[in-house]
Scaffold this motif. Sequence first.
Motif, short mmCIF file in Angstrom:
data_model
loop_
_atom_site.label_atom_id
_atom_site.label_comp_id
_atom_site.label_asym_id
_atom_site.label_seq_id
_atom_site.Cartn_x
_atom_site.Cartn_y
_atom_site.Cartn_z
N LYS A 49 0.87 -1.17 0.00
CA LYS A 49 0.00 0.00 0.00
C LYS A 49 0.91 1.22 0.00
CE LYS A 49 -3.79 -2.01 2.61
NZ LYS A 49 -4.53 -1.95 3.87
N ILE A 50 0.67 2.11 -0.95
CA ILE A 50 1.43 3.36 -1.02
C ILE A 50 0.49 4.46 -0.56
CG2 ILE A 50 2.73 4.93 -2.50
CD1 ILE A 50 4.00 2.19 -2.37
N PHE A 51 0.85 5.14 0.52
CA PHE A 51 0.02 6.21 1.07
C PHE A 51 0.45 7.54 0.47
CE2 PHE A 51 0.10 2.80 4.18
CZ PHE A 51 -1.25 2.59 4.38
N TYR A 52 -0.52 8.33 0.01
CA TYR A 52 -0.21 9.61 -0.62
C TYR A 52 -1.14 10.70 -0.11
CZ TYR A 52 -4.36 9.12 -3.57
OH TYR A 52 -5.65 9.00 -4.02
N SER A 53 -0.67 11.92 -0.23
CA SER A 53 -1.51 13.09 0.04
C SER A 53 -1.23 14.10 -1.07
CB SER A 53 -1.20 13.70 1.41
OG SER A 53 0.10 14.20 1.45
N CYS A 54 -2.15 15.02 -1.25
CA CYS A 54 -1.99 16.01 -2.32
C CYS A 54 -2.27 17.39 -1.77
CB CYS A 54 -2.88 15.69 -3.51
SG CYS A 54 -4.61 15.55 -3.10
N LEU A 55 -1.63 18.37 -2.37
CA LEU A 55 -1.80 19.76 -1.97
C LEU A 55 -2.77 20.45 -2.91
CD1 LEU A 55 1.89 20.73 -1.22
CD2 LEU A 55 0.11 20.20 0.41
N GLY A 56 -3.53 21.37 -2.34
CA GLY A 56 -4.44 22.15 -3.17
C GLY A 56 -5.76 21.45 -3.41
N GLU A 57 -6.61 22.15 -4.10
CA GLU A 57 -7.93 21.60 -4.43
C GLU A 57 -7.82 20.75 -5.68
OE1 GLU A 57 -10.74 21.91 -2.62
OE2 GLU A 57 -9.47 22.94 -1.16
N THR A 58 -8.13 19.48 -5.55
CA THR A 58 -8.07 18.56 -6.67
C THR A 58 -9.29 17.66 -6.65
OG1 THR A 58 -6.88 16.88 -5.41
CG2 THR A 58 -5.54 18.47 -6.60
N ASP A 59 -9.55 17.05 -7.77
CA ASP A 59 -10.59 16.04 -7.85
C ASP A 59 -9.97 14.73 -7.40
OD1 ASP A 59 -12.80 14.55 -8.35
OD2 ASP A 59 -12.70 14.70 -10.54
N ASP A 60 -10.32 14.32 -6.18
CA ASP A 60 -9.71 13.12 -5.60
C ASP A 60 -9.99 11.88 -6.43
OD1 ASP A 60 -8.66 14.56 -3.50
OD2 ASP A 60 -10.36 14.19 -2.18
N ARG A 61 -11.15 11.81 -7.02
CA ARG A 61 -11.50 10.63 -7.82
C ARG A 61 -10.61 10.53 -9.06
NH1 ARG A 61 -15.06 6.68 -8.71
NH2 ARG A 61 -15.99 6.40 -10.76
N GLU A 62 -10.40 11.66 -9.74
CA GLU A 62 -9.56 11.66 -10.94
C GLU A 62 -8.11 11.31 -10.58
OE1 GLU A 62 -10.15 12.07 -14.27
OE2 GLU A 62 -12.24 11.84 -13.66
N LEU A 63 -7.63 11.88 -9.49
CA LEU A 63 -6.26 11.57 -9.05
C LEU A 63 -6.13 10.10 -8.69
CD1 LEU A 63 -3.41 12.47 -8.31
CD2 LEU A 63 -4.28 13.08 -6.05
N SER A 64 -7.11 9.57 -8.00
CA SER A 64 -7.09 8.16 -7.63
C SER A 64 -7.08 7.27 -8.87
CB SER A 64 -8.30 7.84 -6.76
OG SER A 64 -8.38 6.48 -6.48
N LEU A 65 -7.90 7.61 -9.86
CA LEU A 65 -7.92 6.83 -11.10
C LEU A 65 -6.60 6.95 -11.86
CD1 LEU A 65 -11.53 7.56 -12.41
CD2 LEU A 65 -10.66 5.41 -11.47
N GLY A 66 -6.00 8.13 -11.86
CA GLY A 66 -4.71 8.33 -12.52
C GLY A 66 -3.61 7.50 -11.87
N LEU A 67 -3.59 7.48 -10.54
CA LEU A 67 -2.58 6.68 -9.84
C LEU A 67 -2.82 5.18 -10.04
CD1 LEU A 67 -2.20 8.70 -6.54
CD2 LEU A 67 -0.49 8.42 -8.33
N LYS A 68 -4.09 4.80 -10.07
CA LYS A 68 -4.40 3.38 -10.29
C LYS A 68 -3.95 2.94 -11.68
CE LYS A 68 -8.15 0.05 -10.06
NZ LYS A 68 -9.58 -0.16 -9.82
N SER A 69 -4.15 3.79 -12.68
CA SER A 69 -3.72 3.42 -14.03
C SER A 69 -2.21 3.47 -14.18
CB SER A 69 -4.39 4.32 -15.07
OG SER A 69 -3.89 5.62 -14.99
N ALA A 70 -1.53 4.25 -13.34
CA ALA A 70 -0.07 4.34 -13.41
C ALA A 70 0.63 3.29 -12.54
CB ALA A 70 0.38 5.73 -12.97
N ALA A 71 -0.13 2.50 -11.79
CA ALA A 71 0.47 1.52 -10.88
C ALA A 71 1.38 0.52 -11.60
CB ALA A 71 -0.62 0.79 -10.09
#
Length: 118
Positions: A49-71
């Motif tokens: 499990k890789i734990f991440y956090s992000c700065l600023g206002e982002t769409d968490d769902r899009e970021l989650s999908l992007g990281l999942k596709s980049a896994a």
Amino acid sequence: MPKYRRNRINDAVAKEAADIVRNIKDPRVSGVIVTITGADVTGDLKYAKIFYSCLGETDDRELSLGLKSAAPFVRRELASRLNLRITPELTFVKDDGVKHGAEISAILHKLESDKKGE
């Protein structure tokens, strides 16, 4: 596996994953400042499990999908950088600890200022 070895593996995976995530070209990930806060690799090294956090206002769902596709890309890069018997399958998990800590700090500062005002 001894705990100290597992901790070293967790630290190494988190450090390398942080470096790799900075080089992801997916616009869902590259447009956001992503910080890898930690990693938790199972004892048999099959899953992590890789734990991440992000700065600023982002769409968490899009970021989650992007990281999942980049896994798979991140896993392949980890395999080339780390000398492990098995390269673990990666799961990205959002870590809200930094945000939660900032909220608690703001509440404490407000209580302190209210106490001084009395």
